[in-house]
Design an enzyme around this catalytic site. Structure first.
Site, PDB file in Angstrom:
ATOM      1  N   GLU A   1       0.869  -1.220   0.101  1.00 36.03           N
ATOM      2  CA  GLU A   1       0.065   0.049   0.030  1.00 36.03           C
ATOM      3  C   GLU A   1       0.859   1.295   0.024  1.00 36.03           C
ATOM      4  OE1 GLU A   1      -4.153  -0.868   2.152  1.00 36.03           O
ATOM      5  OE2 GLU A   1      -2.310  -1.446   3.157  1.00 36.03           O
TER       6      GLU A   1
ATOM      7  N   GLU B   1      -4.521  -9.445   3.468  1.00 41.72           N
ATOM      8  CA  GLU B   1      -5.111  -9.057   4.839  1.00 41.72           C
ATOM      9  C   GLU B   1      -6.414  -9.775   5.119  1.00 41.72           C
ATOM     10  OE1 GLU B   1      -3.074  -5.182   3.823  1.00 41.72           O
ATOM     11  OE2 GLU B   1      -4.001  -6.763   2.781  1.00 41.72           O
TER      12      GLU B   1
END
Length: 260
Positions: free
Chosen positions: A114, A134
């Site tokens: 990210e 995730e």
């Protein structure tokens, strides 16, 4: 910054090099996220800095993302504060006035990918692997992952990586537009520095305006972007860079940018 800092900063000419320094996997903590935000904010105030290169300490990891020990308690308060810290840090990086380049020297997982997505350009070493895993641990990418990955690679590949947990190699990342260049192991920082040096040939004022316009495409309709394009074009005539750029071209010399 001291060697104990989670974000090491060095300046080479007009380029700031930020190194994530939390061995062994350069995971993110609240402290390191705050340091990243503060560092980028300080660089924004330094007119001599045209480009930023972000890399990871060591040879194996760019960054493995968040330290999952932070979420082991299931404390929602921790989740709120960490989500906010991630958002503020990476959005500040995305809004950096110059050009940001991720030199991905190894694995980029979760928040590690990210932060690369928050950069303008990504260069990956051949051995690097990229993922947003995730959902495998009952979480989701909350630092821009669902939004920025989809913008770059399209809905299909975003769903493969996020919903199916698919990890991609550097070569596949290049195929799908997740990274802009793949280099040999150990060469990402050199390649990023070379690219960053080319930014100095551009007017800093123009680069800042163009970056705003390009990123405007993510959130505003096409006709709005066209209007802003014309507005920012005219505003450049208030800058010393505009006069210097045109004059230097006509005089057949290198421009000396003021970044005003």
């Amino acid at each position: 910054m001291s060697n104990e800092s989670a974000i090491l900063l060095t300046i080479e000419g007009h380029i700031a090099v930020l190194t994530m320094n939390n061995p062994p996997a350069n995971t993110w903590t609240a402290e390191s996220l705050h340091q990243l935000k503060e560092t980028v904010e300080a660089l924004n105030k330094n007119p001599s800095i045209y480009a930023l290169v972000l890399t990871g300490q060591g040879e194996k990891f760019f960054s493995a993302g968040a330290d999952l020990n932070l979420f082991a308690s299931g404390d929602k308060g921790v989740a709120v504060s960490m989500a906010q810290a991630f958002g503020e840090a990476f959005e500040t990086l995305s809004a950096f006035r110059g050009v940001s380049i991720a030199a991905m020297n190894g694995y980029a997982m979760g928040g590690g990918l990210e932060v690369a997505l928050a950069c303008d350009i990504r260069i990956a070493e051949a051995h690097a692997e990229l993922a947003l895993p995730e959902a495998k641990v009952g979480l989701l990418p909350c630092a821009g992952g669902t939004q920025n990955l989809t913008w770059l690679v399209g809905e299909g590949w975003a769903k493969r990586m996020i919903l199916c947990g698919e990890r991609v190699t550097a070569s596949r990342a290049l195929e799908i537009g997740l990274v802009e260049e793949v280099v040999a192991t150990g060469q990402s920082l050199e390649a990023a520095m070379s690219m960053a040096q080319s930014v100095a040939n551009q007017s800093p004022s123009s680069v800042a305006a163009c970056k705003i316009l390009i990123q405007n495409c993510r959130s505003e309709p096409h006709n709005h972007g066209l209007m802003r394009e014309r507005e920012l074009f005219v505003k450049l005539f208030d800058t010393a860079d505009q006069t210097e750029g045109v004059t230097a071209f006509l005089e057949k010399r290198r421009p000396e940018w003021k970044n005003q």
